[in-house]
Write an enzyme that holds these catalytic residues in place. Structure first.
Site, PDB file in Angstrom:
ATOM      1  N   ASP A  32      -6.573  -2.828  10.977  1.00  0.00           N
ATOM      2  CA  ASP A  32      -5.368  -1.996  11.107  1.00  0.00           C
ATOM      3  C   ASP A  32      -5.203  -1.594  12.572  1.00  0.00           C
ATOM      4  O   ASP A  32      -6.052  -1.911  13.418  1.00  0.00           O
ATOM      5  CB  ASP A  32      -5.537  -0.756  10.197  1.00  0.00           C
ATOM      6  CG  ASP A  32      -4.238  -0.005   9.945  1.00  0.00           C
ATOM      7  OD1 ASP A  32      -3.192  -0.372  10.499  1.00  0.00           O
ATOM      8  OD2 ASP A  32      -4.280   0.979   9.172  1.00  0.00           O
ATOM      9  N   CYS A  85       0.823  -1.206   0.000  1.00  0.00           N
ATOM     10  CA  CYS A  85       0.000   0.000   0.000  1.00  0.00           C
ATOM     11  C   CYS A  85       0.859   1.259   0.000  1.00  0.00           C
ATOM     12  O   CYS A  85       1.995   1.249   0.454  1.00  0.00           O
ATOM     13  CB  CYS A  85      -0.900  -0.013   1.231  1.00  0.00           C
ATOM     14  SG  CYS A  85      -2.372   0.979   0.987  1.00  0.00           S
TER      15      CYS A  85
HETATM   16  O1  LIG Z   1      -0.428   4.961   4.639  1.00  0.00           O
HETATM   17  C1  LIG Z   1      -1.002   5.993   5.003  1.00  0.00           C
HETATM   18  O2  LIG Z   1      -0.407   7.068   5.114  1.00  0.00           O
HETATM   19  C2  LIG Z   1      -2.464   5.956   5.325  1.00  0.00           C
HETATM   20  C3  LIG Z   1      -3.100   7.152   5.603  1.00  0.00           C
HETATM   21  C4  LIG Z   1      -4.447   7.170   5.869  1.00  0.00           C
HETATM   22  C5  LIG Z   1      -5.197   6.003   5.844  1.00  0.00           C
HETATM   23  C6  LIG Z   1      -4.585   4.792   5.570  1.00  0.00           C
HETATM   24  C7  LIG Z   1      -3.220   4.745   5.321  1.00  0.00           C
HETATM   25  N1  LIG Z   1      -2.581   3.553   5.077  1.00  0.00           N
HETATM   26  C8  LIG Z   1      -3.104   2.268   5.430  1.00  0.00           C
HETATM   27  O3  LIG Z   1      -2.597   1.875   6.713  1.00  0.00           O
HETATM   28  C9  LIG Z   1      -2.091   0.550   6.617  1.00  0.00           C
HETATM   29  C10 LIG Z   1      -1.035   0.283   7.659  1.00  0.00           C
HETATM   30  O4  LIG Z   1       0.114   1.040   7.424  1.00  0.00           O
HETATM   31  P1  LIG Z   1       1.539   0.614   8.017  1.00  0.00           P
HETATM   32  O5  LIG Z   1       1.945  -0.651   7.331  1.00  0.00           O
HETATM   33  O6  LIG Z   1       1.357   0.435   9.488  1.00  0.00           O
HETATM   34  O7  LIG Z   1       2.451   1.735   7.687  1.00  0.00           O
HETATM   35  C11 LIG Z   1      -1.563   0.517   5.192  1.00  0.00           C
HETATM   36  O8  LIG Z   1      -1.283  -0.708   4.710  1.00  0.00           O
HETATM   37  C12 LIG Z   1      -2.646   1.245   4.440  1.00  0.00           C
HETATM   38  O9  LIG Z   1      -3.689   0.358   4.092  1.00  0.00           O
END
Ligand SMILES: O=C(O)c1ccccc1N[C@@H]1O[C@H](COP(=O)(O)O)[C@@H](O)[C@H]1O
Length: 222
Positions: free
Chosen positions: A130, A5
Protein backbone atom coordinates in the site's frame (compact mmCIF):
# COMPACT_ATOMS: atom_id res chain seq x y z
CA UNK A 1 -7.81 -11.32 -8.18
CA UNK A 2 -9.84 -8.27 -7.27
CA UNK A 3 -10.29 -7.12 -3.67
CA UNK A 4 -12.86 -4.45 -2.92
CA UNK A 5 -12.10 -3.07 0.51
CA UNK A 6 -14.04 -1.04 3.04
CA UNK A 7 -17.41 -2.71 2.55
CA UNK A 8 -19.89 -1.37 5.12
CA UNK A 9 -23.26 -2.66 3.88
CA UNK A 10 -24.77 -5.85 2.43
CA UNK A 11 -25.89 -3.88 -0.61
CA UNK A 12 -22.30 -2.86 -1.41
CA UNK A 13 -21.00 -6.38 -0.73
CA UNK A 14 -23.45 -7.92 -3.20
CA UNK A 15 -22.84 -5.18 -5.73
CA UNK A 16 -19.05 -5.70 -5.57
CA UNK A 17 -19.40 -9.47 -6.01
CA UNK A 18 -21.92 -9.09 -8.83
CA UNK A 19 -19.47 -6.74 -10.54
CA UNK A 20 -16.79 -9.48 -10.36
CA UNK A 21 -14.86 -9.03 -7.11
CA UNK A 22 -13.15 -12.14 -5.71
CA UNK A 23 -12.27 -10.76 -2.28
CA UNK A 24 -14.10 -8.36 0.03
CA UNK A 25 -12.46 -6.41 2.84
CA UNK A 26 -14.22 -5.34 6.05
CA UNK A 27 -12.47 -2.67 8.10
CA UNK A 28 -12.39 -2.95 11.89
CA UNK A 29 -10.18 0.10 12.45
CA UNK A 30 -12.46 2.42 14.48
CA UNK A 31 -10.96 5.62 12.99
CA UNK A 32 -11.63 4.56 9.40
CA UNK A 33 -14.56 6.12 7.52
CA UNK A 34 -15.05 2.54 6.31
CA UNK A 35 -15.39 1.04 9.79
CA UNK A 36 -17.89 -1.79 10.21
CA UNK A 37 -18.83 -3.23 13.59
CA UNK A 38 -18.33 -6.97 14.12
CA UNK A 39 -22.09 -7.35 14.68
CA UNK A 40 -23.00 -5.77 11.33
CA UNK A 41 -20.14 -7.60 9.60
CA UNK A 42 -21.38 -10.95 10.92
CA UNK A 43 -24.82 -10.35 9.38
CA UNK A 44 -23.33 -9.20 6.05
CA UNK A 45 -21.01 -12.23 5.91
CA UNK A 46 -23.88 -14.65 6.58
CA UNK A 47 -25.88 -13.28 3.67
CA UNK A 48 -22.83 -13.07 1.37
CA UNK A 49 -21.84 -16.70 2.06
CA UNK A 50 -25.27 -17.92 0.92
CA UNK A 51 -25.11 -16.14 -2.42
CA UNK A 52 -21.33 -16.29 -3.07
CA UNK A 53 -19.77 -19.21 -1.16
CA UNK A 54 -16.45 -18.93 -3.04
CA UNK A 55 -15.76 -15.29 -2.08
CA UNK A 56 -12.71 -14.67 0.10
CA UNK A 57 -13.66 -12.46 3.04
CA UNK A 58 -10.97 -10.45 4.79
CA UNK A 59 -10.98 -8.41 8.00
CA UNK A 60 -8.72 -5.33 8.06
CA UNK A 61 -7.11 -4.61 11.45
CA UNK A 62 -4.82 -1.89 12.79
CA UNK A 63 -2.70 -2.74 15.84
CA UNK A 64 -5.23 -5.20 17.28
CA UNK A 65 -3.91 -8.00 19.53
CA UNK A 66 -3.76 -11.50 17.97
CA UNK A 67 -6.49 -12.83 20.26
CA UNK A 68 -8.86 -10.05 19.20
CA UNK A 69 -8.07 -10.63 15.51
CA UNK A 70 -8.80 -14.36 15.81
CA UNK A 71 -11.94 -13.75 17.85
CA UNK A 72 -13.27 -11.26 15.26
CA UNK A 73 -12.44 -13.58 12.33
CA UNK A 74 -14.28 -16.44 14.01
CA UNK A 75 -17.26 -14.38 15.23
CA UNK A 76 -17.80 -12.78 11.83
CA UNK A 77 -16.98 -15.91 9.77
CA UNK A 78 -14.09 -14.28 7.90
CA UNK A 79 -11.30 -16.16 6.13
CA UNK A 80 -8.25 -13.94 6.57
CA UNK A 81 -6.90 -10.95 8.46
CA UNK A 82 -5.07 -8.05 6.81
CA UNK A 83 -2.78 -6.34 9.31
CA UNK A 84 -2.49 -2.71 8.22
CA UNK A 85 -0.94 -1.17 11.35
CA UNK A 86 2.46 -1.21 13.06
CA UNK A 87 2.10 -4.82 14.17
CA UNK A 88 5.34 -6.60 15.10
CA UNK A 89 6.39 -9.69 13.07
CA UNK A 90 5.56 -11.99 16.01
CA UNK A 91 1.82 -11.42 15.57
CA UNK A 92 2.03 -12.79 12.02
CA UNK A 93 3.88 -15.83 13.32
CA UNK A 94 1.09 -16.31 15.89
CA UNK A 95 -1.68 -15.97 13.28
CA UNK A 96 0.11 -18.12 10.67
CA UNK A 97 -1.75 -18.65 7.39
CA UNK A 98 -4.80 -16.73 8.67
CA UNK A 99 -3.15 -13.34 8.24
CA UNK A 100 -1.07 -11.28 5.82
CA UNK A 101 0.77 -8.01 6.36
CA UNK A 102 0.06 -4.75 4.55
CA UNK A 103 3.41 -3.07 3.92
CA UNK A 104 3.70 0.67 3.20
CA UNK A 105 7.29 0.95 1.99
CA UNK A 106 8.82 4.21 0.77
CA UNK A 107 11.33 2.29 -1.38
CA UNK A 108 12.41 -1.17 -2.48
CA UNK A 109 15.26 -1.07 0.06
CA UNK A 110 12.78 -0.47 2.86
CA UNK A 111 10.57 -3.31 1.62
CA UNK A 112 13.56 -5.66 1.42
CA UNK A 113 14.45 -4.80 5.04
CA UNK A 114 10.87 -5.45 6.18
CA UNK A 115 10.89 -8.84 4.47
CA UNK A 116 13.96 -9.88 6.44
CA UNK A 117 11.78 -9.89 9.55
CA UNK A 118 8.16 -10.30 8.44
CA UNK A 119 6.89 -13.70 7.21
CA UNK A 120 4.75 -13.93 4.06
CA UNK A 121 1.75 -16.22 3.67
CA UNK A 122 2.59 -19.24 1.52
CA UNK A 123 -0.40 -18.69 -0.81
CA UNK A 124 -1.96 -15.57 -2.28
CA UNK A 125 -2.46 -13.10 -0.80
CA UNK A 126 1.05 -13.44 0.63
CA UNK A 127 1.15 -9.72 1.50
CA UNK A 128 -0.23 -6.38 0.40
CA UNK A 129 1.72 -3.33 -0.75
CA UNK A 130 0.00 0.00 0.00
CA UNK A 131 0.99 3.68 -0.08
CA UNK A 132 2.90 5.43 2.71
CA UNK A 133 1.00 8.51 3.87
CA UNK A 134 2.17 9.70 7.29
CA UNK A 135 -0.67 9.67 9.81
CA UNK A 136 -2.79 7.17 7.85
CA UNK A 137 -2.71 3.38 7.93
CA UNK A 138 -4.53 2.99 4.61
CA UNK A 139 -7.44 4.22 2.55
CA UNK A 140 -5.37 7.29 1.64
CA UNK A 141 -6.07 7.35 -2.09
CA UNK A 142 -2.31 7.77 -2.60
CA UNK A 143 -0.32 5.53 -4.92
CA UNK A 144 2.09 2.93 -3.55
CA UNK A 145 5.72 2.62 -4.62
CA UNK A 146 5.08 0.57 -7.79
CA UNK A 147 8.78 -0.19 -8.27
CA UNK A 148 9.01 -1.82 -4.83
CA UNK A 149 5.70 -3.60 -5.41
CA UNK A 150 6.87 -4.95 -8.80
CA UNK A 151 10.01 -6.30 -7.15
CA UNK A 152 7.94 -8.22 -4.57
CA UNK A 153 5.33 -9.29 -7.15
CA UNK A 154 8.07 -11.24 -8.96
CA UNK A 155 8.71 -13.21 -5.77
CA UNK A 156 5.30 -13.68 -4.14
CA UNK A 157 1.56 -13.49 -4.92
CA UNK A 158 0.81 -9.99 -3.64
CA UNK A 159 -2.09 -7.59 -3.64
CA UNK A 160 -1.28 -4.11 -4.91
CA UNK A 161 -3.24 -1.33 -3.17
CA UNK A 162 -3.00 2.43 -2.82
CA UNK A 163 -4.85 5.00 -4.87
CA UNK A 164 -6.07 2.55 -7.51
CA UNK A 165 -8.98 3.72 -9.65
CA UNK A 166 -10.71 2.61 -12.86
CA UNK A 167 -8.51 5.19 -14.58
CA UNK A 168 -5.09 3.93 -13.44
CA UNK A 169 -5.51 0.25 -12.54
CA UNK A 170 -4.63 -1.07 -16.02
CA UNK A 171 -1.32 0.82 -15.92
CA UNK A 172 -0.66 -0.48 -12.40
CA UNK A 173 -1.20 -4.10 -13.50
CA UNK A 174 1.01 -3.68 -16.57
CA UNK A 175 3.85 -2.22 -14.49
CA UNK A 176 3.64 -4.23 -11.26
CA UNK A 177 2.13 -7.54 -12.48
CA UNK A 178 0.60 -8.33 -9.08
CA UNK A 179 -1.37 -11.46 -8.16
CA UNK A 180 -4.28 -9.13 -7.40
CA UNK A 181 -5.37 -5.54 -6.86
CA UNK A 182 -7.10 -3.89 -3.93
CA UNK A 183 -9.20 -0.72 -3.91
CA UNK A 184 -11.13 1.23 -1.28
CA UNK A 185 -11.58 4.96 -1.97
CA UNK A 186 -11.16 4.74 -5.76
CA UNK A 187 -14.58 3.11 -6.26
CA UNK A 188 -16.57 5.15 -3.74
CA UNK A 189 -19.50 7.52 -4.16
CA UNK A 190 -18.77 8.85 -0.64
CA UNK A 191 -16.48 7.61 2.17
CA UNK A 192 -17.77 4.17 3.15
CA UNK A 193 -20.22 3.81 0.25
CA UNK A 194 -19.36 2.20 -3.09
CA UNK A 195 -20.28 3.59 -6.49
CA UNK A 196 -21.82 0.91 -8.75
CA UNK A 197 -20.55 2.45 -11.96
CA UNK A 198 -16.99 2.87 -10.69
CA UNK A 199 -17.03 -0.69 -9.27
CA UNK A 200 -17.97 -2.12 -12.66
CA UNK A 201 -15.52 0.10 -14.52
CA UNK A 202 -12.73 -0.99 -12.15
CA UNK A 203 -13.42 -4.70 -12.68
CA UNK A 204 -13.64 -4.25 -16.45
CA UNK A 205 -10.28 -2.45 -16.53
CA UNK A 206 -8.65 -5.11 -14.34
CA UNK A 207 -9.88 -7.94 -16.57
CA UNK A 208 -8.69 -6.21 -19.73
CA UNK A 209 -5.29 -5.54 -18.17
CA UNK A 210 -4.76 -9.19 -17.11
CA UNK A 211 -5.78 -10.43 -20.58
CA UNK A 212 -3.25 -8.02 -22.13
CA UNK A 213 -0.60 -9.14 -19.64
CA UNK A 214 -1.10 -12.85 -20.34
CA UNK A 215 -0.90 -12.18 -24.10
CA UNK A 216 2.40 -10.35 -23.61
CA UNK A 217 3.78 -13.03 -21.27
CA UNK A 218 2.77 -15.84 -23.68
CA UNK A 219 4.55 -13.96 -26.50
CA UNK A 220 7.68 -13.79 -24.32
CA UNK A 221 7.62 -17.57 -23.90
CA UNK A 222 7.61 -18.26 -27.68
O1 LIG B 1 -9.66 2.20 4.05
C1 LIG B 1 -9.31 2.63 5.15
O2 LIG B 1 -9.87 3.59 5.69
C2 LIG B 1 -8.17 1.99 5.87
C3 LIG B 1 -7.88 2.41 7.16
C4 LIG B 1 -6.86 1.83 7.87
C5 LIG B 1 -6.12 0.79 7.32
C6 LIG B 1 -6.38 0.34 6.04
C7 LIG B 1 -7.39 0.94 5.29
N1 LIG B 1 -7.65 0.53 4.01
C8 LIG B 1 -6.74 -0.19 3.18
O3 LIG B 1 -5.99 0.72 2.37
C9 LIG B 1 -6.02 0.28 1.02
C10 LIG B 1 -5.82 1.41 0.05
O4 LIG B 1 -6.89 2.30 0.08
P1 LIG B 1 -7.21 3.28 -1.14
O5 LIG B 1 -7.64 2.42 -2.29
O6 LIG B 1 -5.95 4.03 -1.43
O7 LIG B 1 -8.31 4.16 -0.67
C11 LIG B 1 -7.40 -0.36 0.94
O8 LIG B 1 -7.61 -1.13 -0.14
C12 LIG B 1 -7.49 -1.09 2.25
O9 LIG B 1 -6.88 -2.36 2.16
Amino acid sequence: MIKICGITTLEDALEALAAGADILGFNFYPHSPRYISPTVCQAVVRAVREAHPWAILVGVFVNAPAAQVLDTLDTCGLDLAQLSGDEPPEILEQLGERAFKAFRPRSQDELESLLRVYPLRREGPAALVDAMKPGLYGGSGQMADWRAAAWLAQRAPILLAGGLTPENVAMAIAQVQPWGVDVASGVEAAPGRKDKIRLRAFVQQVRKAYVALSTINQGDEL
